[in-house]
Design a protein around this motif. Structure first.
Motif, PDB file in Angstrom:
ATOM      1  N   VAL A 318       0.921  -1.252   0.044  1.00  0.00           N
ATOM      2  CA  VAL A 318      -0.073   0.146  -0.093  1.00  0.00           C
ATOM      3  C   VAL A 318       0.774   1.344  -0.058  1.00  0.00           C
ATOM      4  CG1 VAL A 318      -1.931   1.316   1.207  1.00  0.00           C
ATOM      5  CG2 VAL A 318      -1.860  -1.266   1.098  1.00  0.00           C
ATOM      6  N   TYR A 319       1.659   1.553   0.939  1.00  0.00           N
ATOM      7  CA  TYR A 319       2.467   2.858   1.114  1.00  0.00           C
ATOM      8  C   TYR A 319       3.147   3.159   0.026  1.00  0.00           C
ATOM      9  CZ  TYR A 319       1.312   1.604   5.973  1.00  0.00           C
ATOM     10  OH  TYR A 319       0.539   1.164   7.149  1.00  0.00           O
ATOM     11  N   ARG A 320       3.911   2.041  -0.543  1.00  0.00           N
ATOM     12  CA  ARG A 320       4.724   2.719  -1.864  1.00  0.00           C
ATOM     13  C   ARG A 320       4.013   3.101  -2.926  1.00  0.00           C
ATOM     14  NH1 ARG A 320       6.873  -2.801  -5.012  1.00  0.00           N
ATOM     15  NH2 ARG A 320       5.008  -3.746  -5.431  1.00  0.00           N
ATOM     16  N   LYS A 321       2.591   2.649  -3.036  1.00  0.00           N
ATOM     17  CA  LYS A 321       1.697   3.325  -4.063  1.00  0.00           C
ATOM     18  C   LYS A 321       1.265   4.585  -3.619  1.00  0.00           C
ATOM     19  CE  LYS A 321       0.011  -1.281  -5.321  1.00  0.00           C
ATOM     20  NZ  LYS A 321      -1.429  -2.219  -5.382  1.00  0.00           N
ATOM     21  N   TRP A 322       1.062   4.986  -2.474  1.00  0.00           N
ATOM     22  CA  TRP A 322       0.917   6.314  -1.842  1.00  0.00           C
ATOM     23  C   TRP A 322       1.932   7.359  -2.295  1.00  0.00           C
ATOM     24  CZ3 TRP A 322      -0.914   5.501   4.001  1.00  0.00           C
ATOM     25  CH2 TRP A 322      -2.185   4.654   3.632  1.00  0.00           C
ATOM     26  N   ARG A 323       3.386   6.745  -2.121  1.00  0.00           N
ATOM     27  CA  ARG A 323       4.237   7.527  -2.484  1.00  0.00           C
ATOM     28  C   ARG A 323       4.329   7.929  -3.762  1.00  0.00           C
ATOM     29  NH1 ARG A 323       6.989   4.277   1.294  1.00  0.00           N
ATOM     30  NH2 ARG A 323       7.850   2.876  -0.338  1.00  0.00           N
ATOM     31  N   ALA A 324       3.899   7.037  -4.596  1.00  0.00           N
ATOM     32  CA  ALA A 324       3.885   6.977  -6.171  1.00  0.00           C
ATOM     33  C   ALA A 324       2.738   7.972  -6.732  1.00  0.00           C
ATOM     34  CB  ALA A 324       3.797   5.586  -6.798  1.00  0.00           C
ATOM     35  N   ALA A 325       1.721   8.081  -5.962  1.00  0.00           N
ATOM     36  CA  ALA A 325       0.862   9.026  -6.112  1.00  0.00           C
ATOM     37  C   ALA A 325       1.235  10.380  -5.721  1.00  0.00           C
ATOM     38  CB  ALA A 325      -0.436   8.423  -5.274  1.00  0.00           C
ATOM     39  N   MET A 326       2.109  10.544  -5.060  1.00  0.00           N
ATOM     40  CA  MET A 326       2.803  11.923  -4.432  1.00  0.00           C
ATOM     41  C   MET A 326       4.050  12.254  -5.524  1.00  0.00           C
ATOM     42  SD  MET A 326       1.974  12.072  -0.482  1.00  0.00           S
ATOM     43  CE  MET A 326       2.864  10.468   0.045  1.00  0.00           C
ATOM     44  N   GLY A 327       4.054  11.600  -6.325  1.00  0.00           N
ATOM     45  CA  GLY A 327       5.292  11.721  -7.539  1.00  0.00           C
ATOM     46  C   GLY A 327       6.378  10.923  -7.033  1.00  0.00           C
ATOM     47  N   GLY A 328       6.595  10.264  -6.026  1.00  0.00           N
ATOM     48  CA  GLY A 328       7.323   9.137  -5.899  1.00  0.00           C
ATOM     49  C   GLY A 328       8.737   9.553  -5.262  1.00  0.00           C
ATOM     50  N   GLU A 329       8.993  10.597  -5.301  1.00  0.00           N
ATOM     51  CA  GLU A 329      10.299  11.127  -4.619  1.00  0.00           C
ATOM     52  C   GLU A 329      10.213  12.258  -3.274  1.00  0.00           C
ATOM     53  OE1 GLU A 329      13.480  12.413  -7.293  1.00  0.00           O
ATOM     54  OE2 GLU A 329      12.320  11.396  -8.968  1.00  0.00           O
ATOM     55  N   LEU A 330       8.768  12.484  -2.886  1.00  0.00           N
ATOM     56  CA  LEU A 330       8.656  13.381  -2.027  1.00  0.00           C
ATOM     57  C   LEU A 330       9.060  12.802  -0.543  1.00  0.00           C
ATOM     58  CD1 LEU A 330       6.995  15.865  -1.084  1.00  0.00           C
ATOM     59  CD2 LEU A 330       4.982  14.446  -0.345  1.00  0.00           C
ATOM     60  N   LYS A 331       9.915  13.630   0.190  1.00  0.00           N
ATOM     61  CA  LYS A 331      10.690  13.097   1.369  1.00  0.00           C
ATOM     62  C   LYS A 331      10.319  14.053   2.600  1.00  0.00           C
ATOM     63  CE  LYS A 331      14.533  11.133  -1.072  1.00  0.00           C
ATOM     64  NZ  LYS A 331      16.238  11.128  -0.990  1.00  0.00           N
ATOM     65  N   TRP A 332      10.109  15.341   2.445  1.00  0.00           N
ATOM     66  CA  TRP A 332       9.961  16.221   3.462  1.00  0.00           C
ATOM     67  C   TRP A 332       8.834  17.245   3.271  1.00  0.00           C
ATOM     68  CZ3 TRP A 332      14.732  16.283   0.932  1.00  0.00           C
ATOM     69  CH2 TRP A 332      15.865  15.415   1.174  1.00  0.00           C
ATOM     70  N   ILE A 333       7.747  17.558   4.418  1.00  0.00           N
ATOM     71  CA  ILE A 333       7.037  18.445   4.255  1.00  0.00           C
ATOM     72  C   ILE A 333       6.831  19.400   5.360  1.00  0.00           C
ATOM     73  CG2 ILE A 333       4.497  18.901   4.030  1.00  0.00           C
ATOM     74  CD1 ILE A 333       4.034  16.174   2.893  1.00  0.00           C
ATOM     75  N   ASN A 334       7.048  20.461   5.258  1.00  0.00           N
ATOM     76  CA  ASN A 334       6.885  21.502   6.449  1.00  0.00           C
ATOM     77  C   ASN A 334       5.135  21.986   6.521  1.00  0.00           C
ATOM     78  OD1 ASN A 334       9.566  22.331   7.321  1.00  0.00           O
ATOM     79  ND2 ASN A 334       9.893  22.850   5.207  1.00  0.00           N
ATOM     80  N   VAL A 335       4.788  21.820   7.983  1.00  0.00           N
ATOM     81  CA  VAL A 335       3.498  22.168   8.123  1.00  0.00           C
ATOM     82  C   VAL A 335       3.156  23.353   8.904  1.00  0.00           C
ATOM     83  CG1 VAL A 335       1.236  21.219   8.742  1.00  0.00           C
ATOM     84  CG2 VAL A 335       2.685  19.457   7.537  1.00  0.00           C
ATOM     85  N   GLY A 336       2.378  24.446   8.721  1.00  0.00           N
ATOM     86  CA  GLY A 336       2.160  25.343   9.762  1.00  0.00           C
ATOM     87  C   GLY A 336       0.909  25.850   9.483  1.00  0.00           C
ATOM     88  N   SER A 337       0.730  26.986  10.309  1.00  0.00           N
ATOM     89  CA  SER A 337      -0.613  27.771  10.248  1.00  0.00           C
ATOM     90  C   SER A 337      -1.727  27.518  11.147  1.00  0.00           C
ATOM     91  CB  SER A 337      -1.076  28.005   8.686  1.00  0.00           C
ATOM     92  OG  SER A 337      -2.383  28.790   8.675  1.00  0.00           O
ATOM     93  N   ALA A 338      -1.971  26.229  11.280  1.00  0.00           N
ATOM     94  CA  ALA A 338      -2.807  25.519  12.007  1.00  0.00           C
ATOM     95  C   ALA A 338      -2.519  24.545  12.601  1.00  0.00           C
ATOM     96  CB  ALA A 338      -4.137  25.414  11.354  1.00  0.00           C
ATOM     97  N   ALA A 339      -3.212  23.938  13.725  1.00  0.00           N
ATOM     98  CA  ALA A 339      -2.672  22.578  14.266  1.00  0.00           C
ATOM     99  C   ALA A 339      -2.976  21.202  13.380  1.00  0.00           C
ATOM    100  CB  ALA A 339      -3.636  22.431  15.575  1.00  0.00           C
ATOM    101  N   LEU A 340      -2.276  20.196  13.327  1.00  0.00           N
ATOM    102  CA  LEU A 340      -2.112  19.220  12.442  1.00  0.00           C
ATOM    103  C   LEU A 340      -2.722  18.221  13.110  1.00  0.00           C
ATOM    104  CD1 LEU A 340      -1.362  17.655   9.722  1.00  0.00           C
ATOM    105  CD2 LEU A 340       0.661  17.355  10.817  1.00  0.00           C
ATOM    106  N   GLN A 341      -3.597  17.235  12.683  1.00  0.00           N
ATOM    107  CA  GLN A 341      -4.220  16.124  13.399  1.00  0.00           C
ATOM    108  C   GLN A 341      -3.055  15.029  13.594  1.00  0.00           C
ATOM    109  OE1 GLN A 341      -7.940  14.528  11.866  1.00  0.00           O
ATOM    110  NE2 GLN A 341      -8.396  16.665  10.972  1.00  0.00           N
ATOM    111  N   PRO A 342      -2.828  14.545  14.817  1.00  0.00           N
ATOM    112  CA  PRO A 342      -1.884  13.626  14.851  1.00  0.00           C
ATOM    113  C   PRO A 342      -1.921  12.249  13.936  1.00  0.00           C
ATOM    114  CG  PRO A 342      -2.498  14.424  17.121  1.00  0.00           C
ATOM    115  CD  PRO A 342      -3.388  14.817  15.866  1.00  0.00           C
ATOM    116  N   ARG A 343      -2.907  11.813  13.566  1.00  0.00           N
ATOM    117  CA  ARG A 343      -3.182  10.762  12.861  1.00  0.00           C
ATOM    118  C   ARG A 343      -2.854  11.159  11.087  1.00  0.00           C
ATOM    119  NH1 ARG A 343      -7.986  11.002   9.758  1.00  0.00           N
ATOM    120  NH2 ARG A 343      -9.391  12.693  10.272  1.00  0.00           N
ATOM    121  N   LEU A 344      -3.010  12.253  10.862  1.00  0.00           N
ATOM    122  CA  LEU A 344      -2.270  12.544   9.523  1.00  0.00           C
ATOM    123  C   LEU A 344      -0.896  12.570   9.654  1.00  0.00           C
ATOM    124  CD1 LEU A 344      -4.785  15.667   8.505  1.00  0.00           C
ATOM    125  CD2 LEU A 344      -4.744  13.302   7.846  1.00  0.00           C
TER     126      LEU A 344
END
Length: 584
Positions: A318-344
């Motif tokens: 499953v997870y490798r297909k998710w990575r492929a759906a996000m371009g296949g090379e995504l490694k880092w995401i910065n998140v801000g502005s509001a609280a992020l749900q822990p499950r995400l």
């Protein structure tokens, strides 16, 4: 070379890691890429053209446009001649535009499309200033006409202007949208923004010269604007897109990194999880098993051989297909502005993408703290550690105080408000938080806390953040000031409700009808009771009502930073709130 001003980042890239794709954006079906050398040349010609227009040091220039290469070129060109940029959100109201343009006394404006040109023209009224398009707009002069006016013989003058700019000179004035009251113009210096850029680069250690970065959050907010300069400092290629085109941009660009607000990750999550509807039988159960594992994943944990084997299986299936759906090379995401749900956060970490939740505000240019990108040191549920060079302490009432080179110069034309916000160099954020082993956790907004008629204080944001961990709750606003108990207005996550209804044999009609369906109301009630146990009895949500459509920026219910505009929502939902407290 020595970095002292934000515009010094570009020649630094040219000297150390020049790129063929310094800045890129899609034109039609093709990606247009400018090399570092081409960007530098365009910026210099743009600056020379602005000199011909008579733009002087300290003049205010408005930028109202969606993300584009031209937005950044204009920003850099203005910096080099000491002009002060005043960005405006493309979604701003006419009243907001009128106030900002008048208050800032703009001498020149750039717009991204015809609708924004009309809005600024109307907002300016009798107070006129030249308006140029950053794209081809009928009846509006183009920014390229400014380039055409550039005179190479004034290059020495440009260099003198550039060399005279000091680190503590005002670089930009950003009018904070705020959740209440009139916007305030935050004055940020080159030192403020550059300190954030350099500290973030040191903290995240993005590999220099090796990455492609996707930019889709509005450049009118300092979060994305500083982010773009952070990418340029790290010699990453910057590709501009929009949230609406995110899926195709991920496939086209195959980015290594981007910055996001929680809502964007929620949409990506919903799309990934929603694929379960395409399967049936064993395949569906296997997919949902992998989703459940991902939402409980702990990046800090040491996994037993059995757990590691299970994770490897989930990754393979499953997870490798998710990575492929996000371009296949995504490694880092910065998140801000509001609280992020822990499950995400857990789900993205589980599929091999590091999500670093951080915290900041326009007044701190903007980053105050962030989680590291390594699994060992990240703390899901917190907003991380203070950035290098940033001091954080808590006042007696728990308010977060910040000191460092990132702290603003003050509010434009507002010495009283500046003195209130800055005390002995410490920025009073208005946020309440706690420090746990050095990690900062936000619990509420100081001014949003309210007291029930029983004399008990309630911090609504703490309740809201916890309840949004529910897979069925999209947005929530806790109310109850002066009342006997806390209640809530809730926008369900309708996509998830559709799945739940299908699994329980309930015919889904419309969002509006399902918001009052007894089974849906029972489901949300169970969710609220499940989360109430994390809080004191006086904090429990006793009643709620379901809203049939999400709150949004265009309707004025959310600030452009996606924070709730509580007064607006409370006024529009006044009858609903009154009904929550009506005698039984």
């Amino acid at each position: 070379m020595k970095l002292e001003r934000v515009f010094d980042i570009l020649p630094r890239q040219l000297e150390r890691h020049p790129r063929t794709d310094c800045l890129a954006a899609k034109t039609g079906k093709e990606w247009r890429r400018l090399s570092t050398e081409e960007v530098a040349d365009s910026v210099n010609r743009f600056s020379l053209g602005l000199l011909e227009l008579g733009i002087a040091n300290g003049d205010k220039v408005a930028l109202a446009a969606d993300n584009s290469i031209e937005w950044v070129l204009a920003d850099l060109a203005l910096q080099q001649i000491g002009a002060v940029s005043v960005p405006l959100y493309p979604t701003m109201t006419l009243d907001d535009a009128r106030y900002i343009l008048t208050h800032a006394e703009v001498k020149l404006a750039f717009v991204g499309n015809a609708a924004l040109q009309r809005k600024l023209h109307e907002a300016l009224g009798k107070f006129s200033c030249p308006i140029y398009g950053l794209s081809q707009i009928e009846g509006c002069p183009s920014w390229t006409e400014i380039l055409a006016q550039a005179k190479p013989e004034r290059q020495a003058e440009l260099e003198r202007r550039r060399d005279a700019i000091q680190p503590d000179d005002v670089y930009t004035i950003i009018y904070t949208s705020g959740t209440t009251g009139r916007s305030k113009g935050v004055m940020l210096s080159h030192r403020n923004v550059l300190s954030t850029v350099v500290a973030t680069a040191e903290f995240t250690r993005l590999p220099h010269g090796e990455c492609r970065a996707l930019s889709f959050l509005p450049l009118s907010h300092i979060f994305e604007r500083a982010g773009v300069f952070y990418y340029m400092y790290s010699s990453a290629g910057v590709y501009f897109s929009s949230v609406e085109c995110l899926s195709s941009a991920l496939a086209d660009i195959r980015p290594h990194t981007f910055s996001a607000v929680p809502r964007v990750l929620e949409k990506v999550h919903d799309k990934l999880v929603g694929k379960a509807r395409e399967f049936s039988g064993f395949k569906r159960r296997l997919y949902l098993w992998a989703v459940e594992r991902a939402e409980r994943f702990d990046p800090n944990a040491r996994h037993s051989p059995l757990e590691a084997a299970k994770h490897a299986l989930a990754d393979k299936l499953v997870y490798r297909k998710w990575r492929a759906a996000m371009g296949g090379e995504l490694k880092w995401i910065n998140v801000g502005s509001a609280a992020l749900q822990p499950r995400l956060a857990r789900l993205f970490w589980a599929c091999g993408v590091s999500v670093a939740e951080g915290y900041g505000m326009t007044e701190s240019a903007p980053v105050i703290s962030a989680n590291p990108f390594n699994a060992r040191d990240t703390r899901i549920g917190s907003v991380g550690l203070p950035l290098p060079g940033v001091e954080v302490r808590l006042a007696d009432d728990g308010e977060i105080l910040v000191r460092g080179d990132n702290v603003m110069l003050g509010y434009y034309k507002e010495p009283g408000l500046t003195a209130e916000a800055l005390n002995n160099g410490w920025l009073h954020t208005g946020d309440i938080g706690v420090l746990e082993h050095g990690y900062l956790r936000i619990t509420d907004r100081k001014k949003e806390m309210f007291k029930t008629s029983n004399g008990k204080y309630i911090a609504p944001q703490a309740l809201e953040n916890k309840l949004k961990e529910s897979a069925f709750i999209d947005q929530i606003m806790v109310v109850g000031d002066g009342q006997k108990y806390a209640a809530a207005l809730i926008v369900p996550l309708f996509e998830k409700l559709k799945e739940w209804c299908a699994e329980h044999g309930i015919a889904y009609t419309t969002d509006s009808e399902m918001s009052s369906h007894p089974k849906i109301v029972e489901l949300i009630d169970r969710e609220i009771k499940r989360f109430n146990r994390y809080f004191g009895n006086w904090e429990h949500i006793k009643k709620f009502t379901l809203i049939d459509k999400p709150w949004c920026v265009d309707a004025g219910e959310l600030a452009p930073t996606l924070k709730l505009r509580r007064k607006v929502i409370a006024e529009r939902c006044r009858a609903m709130i009154e009904n929550l407290y009506a005698p039984a």
